[in-house]
Enzyme design. Structure first.
Site, mmCIF file in Angstrom:
data_model
loop_
_atom_site.group_PDB
_atom_site.id
_atom_site.type_symbol
_atom_site.label_atom_id
_atom_site.label_comp_id
_atom_site.label_asym_id
_atom_site.label_seq_id
_atom_site.Cartn_x
_atom_site.Cartn_y
_atom_site.Cartn_z
ATOM 1 N N ARG A 1 -2.732 -4.051 3.822
ATOM 2 C CA ARG A 1 -3.370 -3.781 2.528
ATOM 3 C C ARG A 1 -4.493 -4.788 2.339
ATOM 4 O O ARG A 1 -4.359 -5.963 2.728
ATOM 5 C CB ARG A 1 -2.374 -3.930 1.375
ATOM 6 C CG ARG A 1 -1.412 -2.772 1.200
ATOM 7 C CD ARG A 1 -2.108 -1.492 0.717
ATOM 8 N NE ARG A 1 -1.181 -0.390 0.528
ATOM 9 C CZ ARG A 1 -0.921 0.573 1.421
ATOM 10 N NH1 ARG A 1 -1.510 0.554 2.594
ATOM 11 N NH2 ARG A 1 -0.096 1.555 1.141
ATOM 12 N N HIS B 1 -9.478 3.386 5.382
ATOM 13 C CA HIS B 1 -8.035 3.533 5.137
ATOM 14 C C HIS B 1 -7.474 4.780 5.835
ATOM 15 O O HIS B 1 -6.890 5.673 5.210
ATOM 16 C CB HIS B 1 -7.742 3.580 3.626
ATOM 17 C CG HIS B 1 -6.313 3.251 3.302
ATOM 18 N ND1 HIS B 1 -5.926 2.578 2.168
ATOM 19 C CD2 HIS B 1 -5.152 3.499 3.979
ATOM 20 C CE1 HIS B 1 -4.607 2.437 2.145
ATOM 21 N NE2 HIS B 1 -4.115 2.997 3.252
HETATM 22 P P1 NDP Z 1 8.371 -2.180 6.541
HETATM 23 O O1 NDP Z 1 8.935 -2.329 5.169
HETATM 24 O O2 NDP Z 1 9.168 -1.463 7.556
HETATM 25 O O3 NDP Z 1 8.012 -3.618 7.124
HETATM 26 C C1 NDP Z 1 7.500 -4.647 6.355
HETATM 27 C C2 NDP Z 1 7.633 -5.935 7.128
HETATM 28 O O4 NDP Z 1 7.010 -6.980 6.387
HETATM 29 C C3 NDP Z 1 9.090 -6.348 7.358
HETATM 30 O O5 NDP Z 1 9.228 -6.847 8.646
HETATM 31 C C4 NDP Z 1 9.287 -7.465 6.325
HETATM 32 O O6 NDP Z 1 10.238 -8.442 6.698
HETATM 33 C C5 NDP Z 1 7.906 -8.084 6.310
HETATM 34 N N1 NDP Z 1 7.698 -8.831 5.081
HETATM 35 C C6 NDP Z 1 7.663 -8.394 3.810
HETATM 36 N N2 NDP Z 1 7.477 -9.401 2.951
HETATM 37 C C7 NDP Z 1 7.402 -10.522 3.701
HETATM 38 C C8 NDP Z 1 7.231 -11.896 3.399
HETATM 39 N N3 NDP Z 1 7.096 -12.325 2.142
HETATM 40 N N4 NDP Z 1 7.214 -12.768 4.420
HETATM 41 C C9 NDP Z 1 7.367 -12.350 5.695
HETATM 42 N N5 NDP Z 1 7.535 -11.064 6.049
HETATM 43 C C10 NDP Z 1 7.547 -10.154 5.057
HETATM 44 O O7 NDP Z 1 6.952 -1.495 6.332
HETATM 45 P P2 NDP Z 1 6.134 -0.585 7.367
HETATM 46 O O8 NDP Z 1 6.126 -1.256 8.681
HETATM 47 O O9 NDP Z 1 6.596 0.809 7.296
HETATM 48 O O10 NDP Z 1 4.673 -0.626 6.692
HETATM 49 C C11 NDP Z 1 3.998 -1.844 6.529
HETATM 50 C C12 NDP Z 1 2.766 -1.674 5.664
HETATM 51 O O11 NDP Z 1 1.747 -1.006 6.386
HETATM 52 C C13 NDP Z 1 2.936 -0.794 4.422
HETATM 53 O O12 NDP Z 1 3.552 -1.503 3.362
HETATM 54 C C14 NDP Z 1 1.508 -0.424 4.104
HETATM 55 O O13 NDP Z 1 0.940 -1.393 3.235
HETATM 56 C C15 NDP Z 1 0.804 -0.464 5.459
HETATM 57 N N6 NDP Z 1 0.380 0.860 5.924
HETATM 58 C C16 NDP Z 1 -0.964 1.093 6.064
HETATM 59 C C17 NDP Z 1 -1.404 2.292 6.552
HETATM 60 C C18 NDP Z 1 -2.849 2.516 6.779
HETATM 61 O O14 NDP Z 1 -3.270 3.648 7.076
HETATM 62 N N7 NDP Z 1 -3.680 1.495 6.702
HETATM 63 C C19 NDP Z 1 -0.482 3.374 6.895
HETATM 64 C C20 NDP Z 1 0.901 3.026 6.731
HETATM 65 C C21 NDP Z 1 1.299 1.809 6.250
HETATM 66 P P3 NDP Z 1 11.821 -8.123 6.690
HETATM 67 O O15 NDP Z 1 12.008 -6.926 7.564
HETATM 68 O O16 NDP Z 1 12.425 -9.337 7.260
HETATM 69 O O17 NDP Z 1 12.189 -7.826 5.273
HETATM 70 C C1 OXD Z 2 0.614 3.957 3.733
HETATM 71 C C2 OXD Z 2 -0.836 4.135 3.767
HETATM 72 O O1 OXD Z 2 1.096 2.965 3.198
HETATM 73 O O2 OXD Z 2 -1.304 5.217 4.164
HETATM 74 O O3 OXD Z 2 1.307 4.846 4.280
HETATM 75 O O4 OXD Z 2 -1.565 3.203 3.433
#
Ligand code: NDP
Ligand code: OXD
Length: 310
Positions: free
Chosen positions: A225, A273
């Site tokens: 993000r 995006h």
């Molecule tokens: P998940 O919830 O599966 O993974 C999030 C990860 O971030 C986990 O490993 C979590 O740790 C870690 N995390 C969260 N907070 C912290 C913190 N404070 N410190 C350290 N680690 C942290 O999410 P996804 O992998 O499914 O998606 C990730 C992000 O990708 C989405 O939230 C979205 O913003 C972005 N996205 C963007 C897209 C695009 O087109 N640009 C498309 C899809 C997603 P833990 O597992 O230990 O809790």
């Molecule tokens: C998502 C995105 O979070 O598209 O899936 O950004």
């Protein structure tokens, strides 16, 4: 069809959603028709709903986020209390993200931006290539998408490390976790892949101090993000050569304002995006499976925790 789902998606493709939901015996109704279907709607699949809109549905049982991230559902009056929120986890979204990350890591690893510049200037200048196994990709956020990208990069023989809140077991990927282990993670990371969710803890995490802990000449790929990154700090790090290049898919303000310095920065590649997009054909399966589970009183999969922010 007894299951009625209200759909508010990005892109203009309601008919595609409706066709795919019909295959699962689910009737999709468009967001603009909410008033007519208020009483019958039990489910909603949403991207950036207006405040108060979901609360106006008296029989709403589950909210599905079109996106993997749920930051678009954080805010006063967006989600009525007590209604579960399921985030998007589906194969196409994961596959698309893996492509975007692998493509950008390889592009930087193989110095393609440099060769592209050379080509415009008709310069023939071979450079010595490094081996992937001598280079480290660090995945910030080792969740569903981060882990899949990590596995794919390891298959290409990169040394892969990841950082998350809790320890992880991803084959051949060294897991770093928590604030204490952020620094050792950053010190090794030559390709920083940002796949964190935007939460109260992560906003602005990629700031000057953070960027200065990376090895000089590291690359930044942000598909998480925009507000994870402090733009002025990234731009300064790019100008000073601390960061050699950035691939940015997400921004503090979207659409990216025309006056943003990112547009013209020679070391920055911008995409609007689209690192990965939720596809109706595959994501309706995830929604339909969860609706089925809900009807059978089984626990929902990929429930988001709104208070945690992901
Ligand atoms: P998940 O919830 O599966 O993974 C999030 C990860 O971030 C986990 O490993 C979590 O740790 C870690 N995390 C969260 N907070 C912290 C913190 N404070 N410190 C350290 N680690 C942290 O999410 P996804 O992998 O499914 O998606 C990730 C992000 O990708 C989405 O939230 C979205 O913003 C972005 N996205 C963007 C897209 C695009 O087109 N640009 C498309 C899809 C997603 P833990 O597992 O230990 O809790
Ligand atoms: C998502 C995105 O979070 O598209 O899936 O950004």
């Amino acid at each position: 069809m007894s299951n009625v789902i209200l759909v508010k998606s990005d892109f203009d493709r309601f008919s595609e959603w409706a066709d795919e939901f019909r295959k699962h015996d689910i009737l999709a109704v468009p967001w603009d028709d909410m008033a007519r279907h208020r009483e019958t709607v039990k489910y909603a699949l949403v991207w950036q709903p207006e405040p108060g809109a979901l609360a106006s549905l008296p029989n709403l049982e589950v909210i599905f986020s079109v996106a993997a991230g749920i930051d678009h559902l954080k805010g006063e009056g967006l989600v009525p209390a007590g209604i579960p929120v399921v985030r998007m986890v589906e194969d196409s979204l994961t596959a698309g993200m893996v492509e975007y990350i692998v493509y950008n890591v390889l592009r930087f690893h193989r110095e393609m931006p440099v060769y592209e510049r050379d080509q415009t200037n008709r310069i023939w200048k071979p450079r010595v290539q490094q081996s992937a196994w001598d280079r480290t990709a660090g995945i910030l956020g080792l969740g569903v998408l981060g882990s899949a990208a990590a596995v794919a990069l390891h298959r290409l023989q990169f040394n892969v490390i990841g950082w998350s809140r809790n320890p992880k077991q991803v084959p051949e990927v060294t897991s770093y976790f928590g604030q204490d282990q952020l620094e050792p993670f950053l010190e090794q990371t030559e390709f920083l892949v940002i796949l964190l969710p935007l939460t109260e803890d992560t906003g602005g995490i990629v700031n000057r101090d953070f960027l200065n802990k990376l090895p000089r000449g590291a690359y930044v790929i942000n598909a998480g993000r925009g507000p994870l990154v402090v733009d002025e700090d990234l731009l300064a790090a790019l100008d000073q050569g601390q960061i050699a290049g950035a691939a940015l898919d997400v921004f503090n303000q979207e659409p990216l304002p025309t006056e943003s310095p990112y547009w013209k920065h020679p070391a920055v590649t911008i995409t609007p995006h689209v690192a990965s997009i939720t596809l109706p054909a595959t994501s309706t399966r995830h929604v339909a499976d969860n609706i089925q589970r809900h009807r059978e009183g089984k626990p929902l999969t990929h429930l988001a925790d709104l208070s945690r922010g992901y």
